[in-house]
Design an enzyme around this catalytic site. Sequence first.
Site, mmCIF file in Angstrom:
data_model
loop_
_atom_site.group_PDB
_atom_site.id
_atom_site.type_symbol
_atom_site.label_atom_id
_atom_site.label_comp_id
_atom_site.label_asym_id
_atom_site.label_seq_id
_atom_site.Cartn_x
_atom_site.Cartn_y
_atom_site.Cartn_z
ATOM 1 N N ARG A 136 -26.032 19.291 -74.064
ATOM 2 C CA ARG A 136 -26.098 18.619 -75.360
ATOM 3 C C ARG A 136 -26.471 19.662 -76.401
ATOM 4 N NH1 ARG A 136 -30.433 20.547 -76.029
ATOM 5 N NH2 ARG A 136 -30.633 19.293 -77.905
ATOM 6 N N GLY A 137 -26.465 19.248 -77.653
ATOM 7 C CA GLY A 137 -26.643 20.204 -78.740
ATOM 8 C C GLY A 137 -25.253 20.591 -79.209
ATOM 9 N N ALA A 138 -25.010 20.435 -80.526
ATOM 10 C CA ALA A 138 -23.655 20.621 -81.042
ATOM 11 C C ALA A 138 -23.036 21.957 -80.620
ATOM 12 C CB ALA A 138 -23.665 20.465 -82.567
ATOM 13 N N ARG A 152 -18.132 12.650 -77.081
ATOM 14 C CA ARG A 152 -19.171 12.268 -78.041
ATOM 15 C C ARG A 152 -18.581 12.394 -79.436
ATOM 16 N NH1 ARG A 152 -25.113 14.241 -77.228
ATOM 17 N NH2 ARG A 152 -25.451 12.307 -78.370
ATOM 18 N N GLN A 170 -35.866 14.702 -76.470
ATOM 19 C CA GLN A 170 -35.457 16.111 -76.407
ATOM 20 C C GLN A 170 -36.548 17.042 -76.941
ATOM 21 O OE1 GLN A 170 -33.624 13.643 -77.764
ATOM 22 N NE2 GLN A 170 -31.442 13.903 -77.358
ATOM 23 N N ASP A 189 -25.312 18.227 -86.555
ATOM 24 C CA ASP A 189 -24.113 17.907 -85.781
ATOM 25 C C ASP A 189 -22.838 17.887 -86.616
ATOM 26 O OD1 ASP A 189 -26.613 16.649 -84.407
ATOM 27 O OD2 ASP A 189 -25.116 16.984 -82.848
ATOM 28 N N ASN A 217 -27.507 14.357 -88.201
ATOM 29 C CA ASN A 217 -28.448 15.024 -87.307
ATOM 30 C C ASN A 217 -28.974 13.996 -86.326
ATOM 31 O OD1 ASN A 217 -28.892 15.573 -90.366
ATOM 32 N ND2 ASN A 217 -29.315 17.542 -89.439
ATOM 33 N N LYS A 218 -29.755 14.460 -85.383
ATOM 34 C CA LYS A 218 -30.371 13.569 -84.402
ATOM 35 C C LYS A 218 -31.135 12.451 -85.105
ATOM 36 C CE LYS A 218 -29.999 13.472 -80.927
ATOM 37 N NZ LYS A 218 -29.045 12.588 -80.239
#
Lengths: 355, 355
Positions: free
Chosen positions: A47-49, A90, A197, A238, A248-249
Site C-alpha cells: 500500500r502507499g501510492a 484500488r 497504518q 494519493d 489523502n488517507k
Amino acid sequence: LNALITLRWQDRQLILLDQTRLPNHIEYLTLTTIEQVRDAIRTMVVRGAPAIGVAAGYGMVLVANAIADDNYPGFIQELESAGADLALARPTAVNLAWAINRMLGRARAQVGTPVALIRQLLEQEAIAIHQEDITINRAIGENLLSLLQPGNTILTHCNAGALATSAYGTALSVLYLAQERGISLQAYADETRPRLQGARLTAFELHQAGIDVTLISDNMAAVVMAQGKIDAVIVGCDRIAANGDTANKIGTYSVSILARHFGIPLYIAAPTPTIDTNCPSGSCIPIEERDGEEITRINGELIAPLGIKTYNPSFDVTPAENITAIVTERGIIYPPFQDNIQRLMATELMATERL
Amino acid sequence: LNALITLRWQDRQLILLDQTRLPNHIEYLTLTTIEQVRDAIRTMVVRGAPAIGVAAGYGMVLVANAIADDNYPGFIQELESAGADLALARPTAVNLAWAINRMLGRARAQVGTPVALIRQLLEQEAIAIHQEDITINRAIGENLLSLLQPGNTILTHCNAGALATSAYGTALSVLYLAQERGISLQAYADETRPRLQGARLTAFELHQAGIDVTLISDNMAAVVMAQGKIDAVIVGCDRIAANGDTANKIGTYSVSILARHFGIPLYIAAPTPTIDTNCPSGSCIPIEERDGEEITRINGELIAPLGIKTYNPSFDVTPAENITAIVTERGIIYPPFQDNIQRLMATELMATERL
C-alpha cells in the site's frame, strides 16, 4: 537507510513485504502473476501510492512474460486488458493508473519490435520506475528539509514512509535524510484508524530506524498542536487535482483543518506522478469505500456490536486552501496552486520532450 | 427505556454492569466494599461522569456500613478518610468529588445523631443522587430536544448515554426522548479511541434501543460534517469551568474545532453538578493521563511495535469559544458563559437555600 525493504524484483518475481502482518510478523510473499499483484494491492499487502505504482509496474512485467501470444497485436491486446483489470484494484491513488499507462505506453511505442524484446523493455521500464521512486523520494526529502529547522517536530498521518514507497518514503523521507546528516527531528504519528497504518507501519519503521517517534490516537492531534508540540504537519498523498485539492488517507482533512486553526504549516509530500491534471478539483477524485469490518473488527476480533451500520471512506479530500505547500521532487509548489501546478507540469512536459 | 441498567442498589450491595466487557459480553459485578468501587471506577468497569458520581455515593454507603466505630467522631473521621481515597480514583470528572462531598456533608450535618441512623440517612442520600440523576437526564433531554428539528442527525463522541448515567444519558437522552415521542432523529457515533466507548458503548446502546446509528472512526468526523450530514454535535462533559471551558473525553476538542469550521452547533450536555465554579478556566482542570497500552493494545493484542513511546491524555479541554450552548437540567446556558453560569449557579444556590 535503516528500513525494511518493501518490495524487490528478483529472478523475475516480485517479492513483497506483507504489510498486513506488521509490526509483529515480518513476512515476505513471492508473487508470480498479475492476479496476485492485483490481490496484494486490493488487500493492502502492499500500500502507499508510490509503492502501489512500483508493484503495478512489475505486475505488468509478470503478465507480459505470461502472455503466450508472440504476435504484437494479440500481445498488446492482452497486455491492455490485464492493465485495465489491474487498474481496478484500488481507485483513489493515481499512481496505479499512471504506472500501468507508462508500461502500456512503452509497449505501444514498439510496433514492429519482436515481442520477446518488448518483454525485456517492459522489465527495464518497471525497474526504471522502481529506481526513479527512490531518487524522487530523496529529492522530496531535500525539499522538505529546506522547510524545517533542526529540533523541529512534525506530525504525520497514515504511512507515507519507506514502507509506502521503494525506500525513504515521501513524507518521512525528511526524517531519514535528517538522520543521515545528524540533524535532530522528532515525529508524532497519528495511529490512523481504521487500518492503523500510523501505529503498525509509521511508528514501526521510525522506531526501528532509531528516529524519535511518539504514537497518538487520531483524536489527540488537536491537543498536541495546542500544546505547541508540532512545528509542521507532513503527509503523503494519493492524488492531486489541478487546483491543488489533494486526496489523502482518511483523517487528513480533519488534520488539515486543525493545522489551519493552530497556524501550523501543512505540507503535502508527493512525487509529480501524483498530480492528475485531468482532474480539475477534488470533487472528481473517486473515493474508495472499504468494508465496514475494518472499523468493527481489529485482528479479526469484534470491537463493536454485531450488525452495526458503519461508514468507511478510505480517503478524504483536503481542499487546497488548507495546504501550505505541495512538496515534489521537482520543487515546492506554493499557492496559487492552479497556476503553479500548471507551470510545473509544463516544465516537466518540456523536459520530457527534450529527451 | 430500551437500555441496559448500568448500576443498581440491591440488598445493600452495588450491582454494576461491567462496561469493559461490552458489547459482546453482558456481565454484572456485585460490589460490597468501597475498595471495589474505587477499583471499578479506576479500571472503567463503571465510567461516565454521572454514573461515577452515583457509584461513588453508594461506595460511601458501603464504607459507612462497614465502619466498626459507632461513635460519631471516629465514624466521621473514617468516612472522610475513605472519601478522600475514593476521590483519587479518577481526577478529571468533578462529579466524583461532588458526590463524595455531598455524602460527607450529609453525615457532617448529623452531629449528635446516632451513627446507626446516619448510616440510614447516607443510604437515602445515595439513592436520592441516583434518582435525581434520572430526573436530571430527562430534563437535559427535554432542553436538547428544543434545539433540534425532527429528522435531524447528531454526531456524538465517546459515550454520554444510558451507560454513562443511571438512565437515558446526558447527550443521548434526547435520542431516547425523541424515540418515546415518535420523533425521528439519527446519530453518528465517533468510535472514540483509545477505549472505543463510541463503538463499544454508544453504538451498542443505541443499536439495542432501535435508534438509527452509524459508527465512524474519529478521523471521519470532518468528512461527514463536510457532506452536510450533521445538524448538531452533542457530547457529555466531565467538568465545566466558571468561564465555560469544558473538559471532555479526548478528541472532543478536535470535534469542536471541526464543528466551528463547518458552522455546526456544538452542545455540551451536562447536569449542573458538572459545573466547578472553583475552577476559573480549563487550564486548572486536572487531565488524567492513562497507560500507553490503551493505545498499543486492543483486547490485549499488540497493534503497535513493542516499546513504542506514546502520549495518552484521557481528556481534553474544549475552549468556551467553540461551544454553542451548555445544556443542563436547569436550562440552556448561552454565551457569555462566565456571566450566565454565575447567574444559573446563584439561582441554584437560592433554590437550595429555600429548601
